[in-house]
Design an enzyme around this catalytic site. Structure first.
Site, mmCIF file in Angstrom:
data_model
loop_
_atom_site.group_PDB
_atom_site.id
_atom_site.type_symbol
_atom_site.label_atom_id
_atom_site.label_comp_id
_atom_site.label_asym_id
_atom_site.label_seq_id
_atom_site.Cartn_x
_atom_site.Cartn_y
_atom_site.Cartn_z
ATOM 1 N N ASP A 120 35.316 82.846 23.882
ATOM 2 C CA ASP A 120 35.641 81.969 25.013
ATOM 3 C C ASP A 120 35.027 80.578 24.849
ATOM 4 O OD1 ASP A 120 36.806 81.364 27.442
ATOM 5 O OD2 ASP A 120 35.131 82.132 28.625
ATOM 6 N N ASN A 152 46.227 85.481 30.719
ATOM 7 C CA ASN A 152 46.346 84.167 30.072
ATOM 8 C C ASN A 152 47.772 83.604 30.122
ATOM 9 O OD1 ASN A 152 43.803 84.909 27.553
ATOM 10 N ND2 ASN A 152 43.592 83.770 29.463
HETATM 11 C C1 IPE Z 1 38.971 85.861 28.441
HETATM 12 O O1 IPE Z 1 38.722 84.512 28.627
HETATM 13 C C2 IPE Z 1 40.171 86.059 27.565
HETATM 14 C C3 IPE Z 1 40.008 85.715 26.164
HETATM 15 C C4 IPE Z 1 38.921 85.246 25.596
HETATM 16 C C5 IPE Z 1 41.151 85.942 25.354
HETATM 17 P P1 IPE Z 1 39.317 83.700 29.865
HETATM 18 O O2 IPE Z 1 38.918 82.285 29.641
HETATM 19 O O3 IPE Z 1 40.762 83.971 30.006
HETATM 20 O O4 IPE Z 1 38.542 84.340 31.096
HETATM 21 P P2 IPE Z 1 38.147 83.730 32.496
HETATM 22 O O5 IPE Z 1 39.396 83.193 33.126
HETATM 23 O O6 IPE Z 1 37.130 82.663 32.257
HETATM 24 O O7 IPE Z 1 37.551 84.881 33.249
HETATM 25 C C1 IPE Z 2 39.207 81.212 24.897
HETATM 26 O O1 IPE Z 2 38.983 79.899 25.238
HETATM 27 C C2 IPE Z 2 40.558 81.441 24.275
HETATM 28 C C3 IPE Z 2 41.503 82.135 25.150
HETATM 29 C C4 IPE Z 2 41.281 82.554 26.347
HETATM 30 C C5 IPE Z 2 42.804 82.384 24.611
HETATM 31 P P1 IPE Z 2 39.527 79.278 26.593
HETATM 32 O O2 IPE Z 2 40.878 78.722 26.345
HETATM 33 O O3 IPE Z 2 39.437 80.245 27.708
HETATM 34 O O4 IPE Z 2 38.496 78.095 26.807
HETATM 35 P P2 IPE Z 2 37.793 77.687 28.162
HETATM 36 O O5 IPE Z 2 37.134 78.901 28.683
HETATM 37 O O6 IPE Z 2 38.872 77.166 29.061
HETATM 38 O O7 IPE Z 2 36.815 76.634 27.749
HETATM 39 MG MG MG Z 3 37.983 80.713 29.003
#
Ligand code: IPE
Ligand code: IPE
Ligand code: MG
Length: 265
Positions: free
Chosen positions: A31, A79
């Site tokens: 993340d 997502n």
């Molecule tokens: C969890 O991260 C999903 C992945 C890393 C693929 P998110 O960024 O989607 O989670 P939240 O929204 O912060 O809980």
């Molecule tokens: C994790 O990074 C990747 C996925 C969830 C696919 P994020 O895209 O959630 O990045 P942040 O959390 O918005 O910084």
């Molecule tokens: Mg994230």
């Protein structure tokens, strides 16, 4: 940190790791890609691109270390709510990754697995993943388990539906329904539960990842955003894991499948 210093640091950490107490299954919530990009005034997708470089580095590190299963949360069932440009980009990444890396993974005897519903991902992505599943199906080394269009809740609902269909066919009766049976109908089928879960980016939550499987997993969080996550973080997480006492509800530690109970225990 200069490259030379970094390598020395990694080596020092590597030497501290007890090879007898490695976590067999490590799961990672990768993340922080979006924030990494935003901090640099760049589009979020640049963060995802950079995050893929981290992923490659960590797969190599886990393989070299002798980790049994590495589960990576790549795309959640939630997502899809993101802007379509970002979703489209994320959906192209598995194909790009496999195009570049599949031969190397095969060479390393790595077996790819997928947790998640591939029926909803774009056909090109699905075909690239299915090809990798087939090509690595006979491999016997580290399992690289990608969670794509994965949600812990939908996984449990799916397992319940599968079990119900077997009950309706008369293949299972009520007594057959046990924790083991349910676990066998999850995407992770016969993989052992994660020993260690790592989440980058400073969020202290599970975000619908492996809800069933994480029951007794050791958790390790870092504020580092995924594109900045390095071998050093991975090794530190493992070292920290090796200091934990895993009791599984008992009063003494259980280590590596054996309960250490002394004579009076
Ligand atoms: C969890 O991260 C999903 C992945 C890393 C693929 P998110 O960024 O989607 O989670 P939240 O929204 O912060 O809980
Ligand atoms: C994790 O990074 C990747 C996925 C969830 C696919 P994020 O895209 O959630 O990045 P942040 O959390 O918005 O910084
Ligand atoms: Mg994230």
């Amino acid at each position: 940190m200069p490259e030379k210093e970094k390598v020395t640091n990694d080596l020092a950490l590597l030497q501290k790791i007890d090879r007898e107490k490695l976590p067999f299954h490590v799961a990672i919530i990768m993340d922080g890609n979006g924030r990494w990009a935003r901090q640099r005034g760049l589009p979020r997708i640049v963060g995802h691109k950079k995050g893929m470089d981290t992923l490659k580095q960590i797969v190599t590190c886990a393989h070299e270390l002798g980790i049994g299963v590495l589960s990576l949360y790549a795309f959640s069932t939630e997502n899809w709510k993101r802007p379509s440009l970002e979703v489209d980009f994320l959906m192209r990444l598995p194909e790009e990754y496999l195009h570049k890396e599949l031969d190397r993974l095969i060479e390393k005897n790595i077996k790819i697995m997928v947790a998640g519903d591939l029926s909803q991902v774009p056909e090109r992505t699905r075909l690239a993943i299915e090809k990798a599943l087939i090509k690595t199906s006979g491999n016997t080394g580290m399992v690289l388990n990608f969670a794509v269009n994965y949600g812990g809740r939908s996984e449990i609902v799916r397992a319940c539906k599968k079990i119900l269909s077997f009950i309706l066919e008369g293949r299972y009766s009520e007594e057959d329904i046990t924790e083991e049976l349910l676990a066998r109908h999850l995407y992770t089928v016969n993989l052992p539960d994660p020993d260690l879960l790592i989440r980058s980016s400073g969020e202290i939550r599970i975000s619908n990842f492996m809800l069933w499987q994480l029951a007794y997993t050791e958790l390790w969080f870092t504020k580092t955003l995924w594109p900045d996550f390095s071998r050093e973080h991975f090794l530190r997480a493992i070292l920290d894991y090796q200091t934990r006492e895993r009791r599984f509800g008992n009063i003494q530690a259980k280590a590596h499948g054996k309960l250490h109970i002394d004579e009076e225990g």
